[in-house]
Design a protein around this motif. Structure first.
Motif, PDB file in Angstrom:
ATOM      1  N   ARG A 127     -17.346 -19.824   0.338  1.00  0.00           N
ATOM      2  CA  ARG A 127     -18.288 -20.936   0.480  1.00  0.00           C
ATOM      3  C   ARG A 127     -19.567 -20.495   1.181  1.00  0.00           C
ATOM      4  O   ARG A 127     -20.678 -20.908   0.817  1.00  0.00           O
ATOM      5  CB  ARG A 127     -17.625 -22.068   1.263  1.00  0.00           C
ATOM      6  CG  ARG A 127     -16.466 -22.733   0.516  1.00  0.00           C
ATOM      7  CD  ARG A 127     -15.738 -23.708   1.418  1.00  0.00           C
ATOM      8  NE  ARG A 127     -14.568 -24.299   0.754  1.00  0.00           N
ATOM      9  CZ  ARG A 127     -13.721 -25.127   1.331  1.00  0.00           C
ATOM     10  NH1 ARG A 127     -13.892 -25.452   2.617  1.00  0.00           N
ATOM     11  NH2 ARG A 127     -12.703 -25.630   0.656  1.00  0.00           N
ATOM     12  N   GLY A 128     -19.419 -19.669   2.231  1.00  0.00           N
ATOM     13  CA  GLY A 128     -20.607 -19.160   2.906  1.00  0.00           C
ATOM     14  C   GLY A 128     -21.482 -18.321   1.990  1.00  0.00           C
ATOM     15  O   GLY A 128     -22.717 -18.444   2.001  1.00  0.00           O
ATOM     16  N   ALA A 129     -20.854 -17.469   1.168  1.00  0.00           N
ATOM     17  CA  ALA A 129     -21.621 -16.647   0.231  1.00  0.00           C
ATOM     18  C   ALA A 129     -22.340 -17.521  -0.789  1.00  0.00           C
ATOM     19  O   ALA A 129     -23.505 -17.257  -1.148  1.00  0.00           O
ATOM     20  CB  ALA A 129     -20.679 -15.669  -0.476  1.00  0.00           C
ATOM     21  N   LEU A 130     -21.678 -18.577  -1.258  1.00  0.00           N
ATOM     22  CA  LEU A 130     -22.309 -19.468  -2.240  1.00  0.00           C
ATOM     23  C   LEU A 130     -23.475 -20.228  -1.614  1.00  0.00           C
ATOM     24  O   LEU A 130     -24.514 -20.446  -2.269  1.00  0.00           O
ATOM     25  CB  LEU A 130     -21.259 -20.441  -2.794  1.00  0.00           C
ATOM     26  CG  LEU A 130     -21.677 -21.298  -3.991  1.00  0.00           C
ATOM     27  CD1 LEU A 130     -22.098 -20.419  -5.156  1.00  0.00           C
ATOM     28  CD2 LEU A 130     -20.532 -22.208  -4.409  1.00  0.00           C
TER      29      LEU A 130
ATOM     30  N   VAL B 282     -21.520 -12.517  -6.451  1.00  0.00           N
ATOM     31  CA  VAL B 282     -20.377 -11.643  -6.746  1.00  0.00           C
ATOM     32  C   VAL B 282     -19.341 -11.746  -5.616  1.00  0.00           C
ATOM     33  O   VAL B 282     -18.127 -11.786  -5.871  1.00  0.00           O
ATOM     34  CB  VAL B 282     -20.849 -10.192  -6.944  1.00  0.00           C
ATOM     35  CG1 VAL B 282     -19.655  -9.251  -7.102  1.00  0.00           C
ATOM     36  CG2 VAL B 282     -21.759 -10.093  -8.164  1.00  0.00           C
ATOM     37  N   VAL B 283     -19.803 -11.790  -4.379  1.00  0.00           N
ATOM     38  CA  VAL B 283     -18.876 -11.950  -3.257  1.00  0.00           C
ATOM     39  C   VAL B 283     -18.112 -13.271  -3.384  1.00  0.00           C
ATOM     40  O   VAL B 283     -16.899 -13.341  -3.148  1.00  0.00           O
ATOM     41  CB  VAL B 283     -19.641 -11.883  -1.922  1.00  0.00           C
ATOM     42  CG1 VAL B 283     -18.721 -12.264  -0.755  1.00  0.00           C
ATOM     43  CG2 VAL B 283     -20.214 -10.490  -1.712  1.00  0.00           C
ATOM     44  N   PHE B 284     -18.814 -14.312  -3.781  1.00  0.00           N
ATOM     45  CA  PHE B 284     -18.156 -15.609  -3.984  1.00  0.00           C
ATOM     46  C   PHE B 284     -17.069 -15.510  -5.052  1.00  0.00           C
ATOM     47  O   PHE B 284     -15.946 -16.018  -4.865  1.00  0.00           O
ATOM     48  CB  PHE B 284     -19.198 -16.652  -4.376  1.00  0.00           C
ATOM     49  CG  PHE B 284     -18.620 -17.858  -5.053  1.00  0.00           C
ATOM     50  CD1 PHE B 284     -17.866 -18.789  -4.344  1.00  0.00           C
ATOM     51  CD2 PHE B 284     -18.804 -18.068  -6.411  1.00  0.00           C
ATOM     52  CE1 PHE B 284     -17.314 -19.899  -4.975  1.00  0.00           C
ATOM     53  CE2 PHE B 284     -18.261 -19.168  -7.050  1.00  0.00           C
ATOM     54  CZ  PHE B 284     -17.512 -20.090  -6.324  1.00  0.00           C
TER      55      PHE B 284
ATOM     56  N   ALA C  92     -19.525 -33.325   4.472  1.00  0.00           N
ATOM     57  CA  ALA C  92     -20.543 -32.934   5.450  1.00  0.00           C
ATOM     58  C   ALA C  92     -21.210 -31.615   5.062  1.00  0.00           C
ATOM     59  O   ALA C  92     -22.432 -31.455   5.204  1.00  0.00           O
ATOM     60  CB  ALA C  92     -19.905 -32.825   6.836  1.00  0.00           C
ATOM     61  N   ALA C  93     -20.426 -30.663   4.560  1.00  0.00           N
ATOM     62  CA  ALA C  93     -21.006 -29.378   4.139  1.00  0.00           C
ATOM     63  C   ALA C  93     -21.920 -29.572   2.934  1.00  0.00           C
ATOM     64  O   ALA C  93     -22.985 -28.932   2.841  1.00  0.00           O
ATOM     65  CB  ALA C  93     -19.877 -28.403   3.805  1.00  0.00           C
TER      66      ALA C  93
END
Length: 389
Positions: free
Chosen positions: A77-80, A63-65, A119-120
């Motif tokens: 991206r961090g949330a995902l 949901v945050v994403f 890279a991510a």
């Protein structure tokens, strides 16, 4: 009827949004994935206390994403990534498919995000495979599961990367086509402006030369009639003014014709011009082309045509009935045009500067980077024009 109209408008708006939406990462896909994740958490998650809170946290990260993707992409991206990793930590529970659904959905979406660094993607994929392998080993799922799940993850990532590369190439192709179209439009506008400038210069040259000379002749005729009573001289001036008017009209028509039609290739245009002079002046005119014809800038071709027309007009005026030769030479690095006829005064040996018409032709040739020489050479009046190829 009002309700029906509103429903139709809403339907049309929905269809437009659906057509404009990204088929892989757009809002429709995210709605479907959100419904799938919620369904998996509600109905597929086993009642064990160690699974449901983790997947609930993963659902909250999802949901945050969704809420931050458009405004804060790094947070999104961090949330995902947390959705994928947290679900991978509980994917080893027997008879539980909900965690794997979270892993696949999160990783698929992460890879297909626009402008996601490679890279991510590789880092998250490696972390998910490592966590999933450790969890399956600690859960005692056996070598089959420990091999199958990482392979499936790798296949999913490879497929997603393939789709991502295809999308990037399609976007680059569309951008290149748009840039090419803009460049072509700019070139077309520049060519149109250049052509208009050339036509404006031609019309100005024709009108300024013809009307200026016509005004001078009429002023002299008026002085001869009013002050001197010289009827014969005034009549001759009027005849000369009429010739100037006819020549100026012909030049103006030729310049206006250039606005309506494309300039034909130079050899064909010269052939048409020579044929017209043969008919109008009953003159013997020969035309030859040497070398392989090549395309010249439109300004250079028009300047050469004007030079030939001026030279033929002078030949018909000063040496009527004398044969005239026109030669177009493509053999050198510069295209050369030579118009030659017997000189009225063969004794002259020094090239003369020419009249006003040749002066205007010399100026037009100079504007396109060429040169023009006119004078008596070996007992013949010769006009030589050269332009860069």
């Amino acid at each position: 009827m009002i309700v029906g109209g509103g429903l139709r408008r809403a339907t049309r708006r929905g269809v437009r949004l659906l057509r404009a939406d990204d088929p892989e990462t757009g809002w429709l896909v995210r709605i479907v994935l959100s419904a799938l994740l919620l369904w998996a958490w509600l109905y597929l998650t086993p009642p064990g206390a160690e699974v449901r809170p983790v997947l609930a946290a993963a659902l909250a990260c999802w949901v945050v994403f969704l809420l931050t993707d458009s405004r804060w992409p790094r947070l999104a991206r961090g949330a995902l990534a947390l959705v994928t990793l947290s679900a991978a930590t509980v994917a080893g529970v027997p008879d539980d498919a909900s965690a794997l659904i979270f892993v696949y959905a999160g990783l698929f979406t992460f890879v297909l995000l626009p402008r996601m660094p490679m890279a991510a993607i590789l880092a998250l994929t490696g972390a998910v495979i490592a966590v999933l392998t450790i969890v399956l080993w600690f859960s005692g799922r056996g070598p089959t599961a420990m091999l199958t799940q990482p392979v499936l993850i790798a296949v999913l990532v490879l497929f997603s990367l393939h789709r991502r590369e295809y999308r990037l190439r399609a976007e680059q192709t569309a951008l290149l086509l748009e840039q090419t179209s803009r460049t072509q439009q700019a070139q077309a506008r520049a060519a149109a402006l250049d052509e208009r400038t050339r036509i404006a210069r031609e019309l100005h040259d024709v009108l300024a030369h013809s009307l200026g000379a016509l005004g001078v002749q009429l002023a002299v005729a008026e002085a001869q009639l009013g002050e001197q009573g010289d009827v014969v001289g005034a009549t001759e001036r009027i005849r000369r003014a009429r010739r100037l008017a006819n020549d100026g009209l012909a030049e103006a028509r030729a310049a206006v014709a250039a606005l309506r039609t494309d300039v034909p290739p130079l050899p064909r245009a010269l052939g048409d011009l020579v044929a017209g002079f043969r008919t109008d002046h009953a003159a013997t005119i020969t035309l030859r082309t040497e070398g392989t014809p090549r395309d010249l800038p439109s300004g250079a071709e028009v300047s050469l045509l004007r030079t030939v027309r001026e030279a033929l007009t002078n030949a018909a005026r000063h040496a009527p009935g004398a044969p005239v030769s026109v030669a177009l030479d493509y053999r050198g690095p510069r295209t050369r045009l030579i118009v030659e006829n017997p000189a009225p005064d063969p004794a002259g040996t020094r090239p003369g500067p020419g009249g006003h018409g040749l002066t205007g032709a010399r100026e037009r040739i100079a504007l396109v980077g060429g040169t023009l020489e006119a004078g008596v050479v070996d007992g013949a009046w010769r006009v030589t024009a050269e332009v860069p190829s």
